[in-house]
Design a protein around this motif. Sequence first.
Motif, short mmCIF file in Angstrom:
data_model
loop_
_atom_site.label_atom_id
_atom_site.label_comp_id
_atom_site.label_asym_id
_atom_site.label_seq_id
_atom_site.Cartn_x
_atom_site.Cartn_y
_atom_site.Cartn_z
N TYR A 1 0.69 -1.09 0.08
CA TYR A 1 -0.07 0.02 0.03
C TYR A 1 0.84 1.15 0.09
O TYR A 1 2.02 1.28 0.40
N SER A 2 0.33 2.28 -0.29
CA SER A 2 1.15 3.65 -0.24
C SER A 2 1.28 4.22 0.91
O SER A 2 0.83 3.92 1.85
N GLU A 3 2.33 5.28 0.84
CA GLU A 3 2.81 5.88 2.07
C GLU A 3 1.37 6.64 2.55
O GLU A 3 1.03 6.69 3.84
N GLY A 4 0.50 7.22 1.59
CA GLY A 4 -0.47 7.97 1.86
C GLY A 4 -1.59 7.10 2.51
O GLY A 4 -2.41 7.69 3.38
N SER A 5 -1.78 6.01 2.07
CA SER A 5 -2.55 5.01 2.88
C SER A 5 -2.37 4.73 3.95
O SER A 5 -3.19 4.54 5.05
N TRP A 6 -1.02 4.63 4.23
CA TRP A 6 -0.41 4.09 5.75
C TRP A 6 -0.60 5.21 6.44
O TRP A 6 -1.24 5.13 7.77
N LEU A 7 -0.30 6.76 6.13
CA LEU A 7 -0.55 7.81 6.90
C LEU A 7 -2.07 7.98 7.42
O LEU A 7 -2.50 8.13 8.42
N PHE A 8 -2.90 7.73 6.40
CA PHE A 8 -4.38 7.98 6.34
C PHE A 8 -5.02 7.00 7.47
O PHE A 8 -5.73 7.42 8.27
N SER A 9 -4.40 5.69 7.43
CA SER A 9 -4.85 4.65 8.29
C SER A 9 -4.41 5.02 9.72
O SER A 9 -5.25 4.93 10.80
N TRP A 10 -3.23 5.56 10.06
CA TRP A 10 -2.81 6.18 11.04
C TRP A 10 -3.59 7.18 11.79
O TRP A 10 -3.80 7.22 12.86
N ILE A 11 -3.90 8.07 10.93
CA ILE A 11 -4.78 9.22 11.36
C ILE A 11 -6.16 8.69 11.72
O ILE A 11 -6.64 9.04 13.17
N LYS A 12 -6.79 7.87 11.23
CA LYS A 12 -7.90 7.23 11.76
C LYS A 12 -7.79 6.53 13.16
O LYS A 12 -8.64 6.60 13.98
N ILE A 13 -6.78 5.85 13.09
CA ILE A 13 -6.54 5.04 14.46
C ILE A 13 -6.37 6.11 15.44
O ILE A 13 -6.95 5.68 16.67
N ILE A 14 -5.31 6.93 15.32
CA ILE A 14 -5.14 7.90 16.33
C ILE A 14 -6.19 8.63 16.83
O ILE A 14 -6.77 8.95 18.02
N SER A 15 -7.13 9.08 15.78
CA SER A 15 -8.37 10.08 16.24
C SER A 15 -9.37 8.81 17.01
O SER A 15 -10.06 9.48 17.63
N ARG A 16 -9.47 7.74 16.36
CA ARG A 16 -10.60 6.95 17.29
C ARG A 16 -10.13 6.42 18.78
O ARG A 16 -11.11 6.75 19.62
N LEU A 65 3.21 13.87 11.95
CA LEU A 65 1.75 13.86 11.84
C LEU A 65 0.95 13.54 13.02
O LEU A 65 -0.02 14.11 13.50
N LEU A 66 1.12 12.37 13.51
CA LEU A 66 0.43 11.88 14.69
C LEU A 66 0.68 12.76 15.89
O LEU A 66 -0.18 12.79 16.75
N LEU A 67 1.80 13.13 16.13
CA LEU A 67 1.97 14.14 17.36
C LEU A 67 1.15 15.36 17.11
O LEU A 67 0.95 16.02 18.23
N SER A 68 0.83 15.80 16.00
CA SER A 68 0.28 16.89 15.61
C SER A 68 -1.23 16.72 16.11
O SER A 68 -1.91 17.59 16.48
N ILE A 69 -1.61 15.44 16.19
CA ILE A 69 -3.07 15.13 16.68
C ILE A 69 -2.99 14.82 18.04
O ILE A 69 -4.04 15.14 18.88
N ASN A 70 -1.87 14.05 18.65
CA ASN A 70 -2.03 13.57 19.88
C ASN A 70 -0.48 14.17 20.55
O ASN A 70 0.35 12.92 20.33
N PRO A 71 -0.01 15.20 20.99
CA PRO A 71 1.10 15.51 21.40
C PRO A 71 1.90 14.50 22.70
O PRO A 71 3.09 14.58 22.82
N ASN A 72 0.93 13.84 23.19
CA ASN A 72 1.41 13.13 24.28
C ASN A 72 1.61 11.48 23.96
O ASN A 72 2.01 10.91 24.87
N LEU A 73 1.46 11.36 22.77
CA LEU A 73 1.69 9.73 22.27
C LEU A 73 3.03 9.44 22.12
O LEU A 73 3.98 10.29 21.80
N LEU A 74 3.48 8.24 22.62
CA LEU A 74 4.70 7.61 22.47
C LEU A 74 4.76 6.89 21.48
O LEU A 74 3.86 6.03 21.01
N ILE A 75 5.82 7.58 20.38
CA ILE A 75 5.92 6.71 19.09
C ILE A 75 7.09 5.99 19.01
O ILE A 75 8.22 6.17 19.37
N ILE A 76 6.81 4.58 18.72
CA ILE A 76 7.80 3.66 18.59
C ILE A 76 8.27 3.32 17.08
O ILE A 76 7.58 3.39 16.30
#
Length: 90
Positions: A1-16, A65-76
């Motif tokens: 899958y594309s990078e765009g699809s991967w990022l979109f999926s992460w946005i949906k998960i983080i938002s949920r 991108l994910l930290l812009s949605i949730n700045p307290n998130l631990l990114i591994i």
Amino acid sequence: YSEGSWLFSWIKIISRYLNNPYVIGVDLRNELRNVTMNNVTLTPTWGTNDTLTDWRLAATKAGNLLLSINPNLLIIVEGLNYSLDLSGIL
């Protein structure tokens, strides 16, 4: 899958799970490995600035991108070669 699809999926998960106090972090990608596309094998790299293979570039983009949605998130971010190669990570 594309990078765009991967990022979109992460946005949906983080938002949920944005307001769920039990979700404190995410692992961006488990066990990077080679992939074959159109009879060409692509190998993950670190710091090459190749938009098709540079895992550092993709992980940085996703993490920011994910930290812009949730700045307290631990990114591994795992290393290369099934996470066995951490030589490029400082």
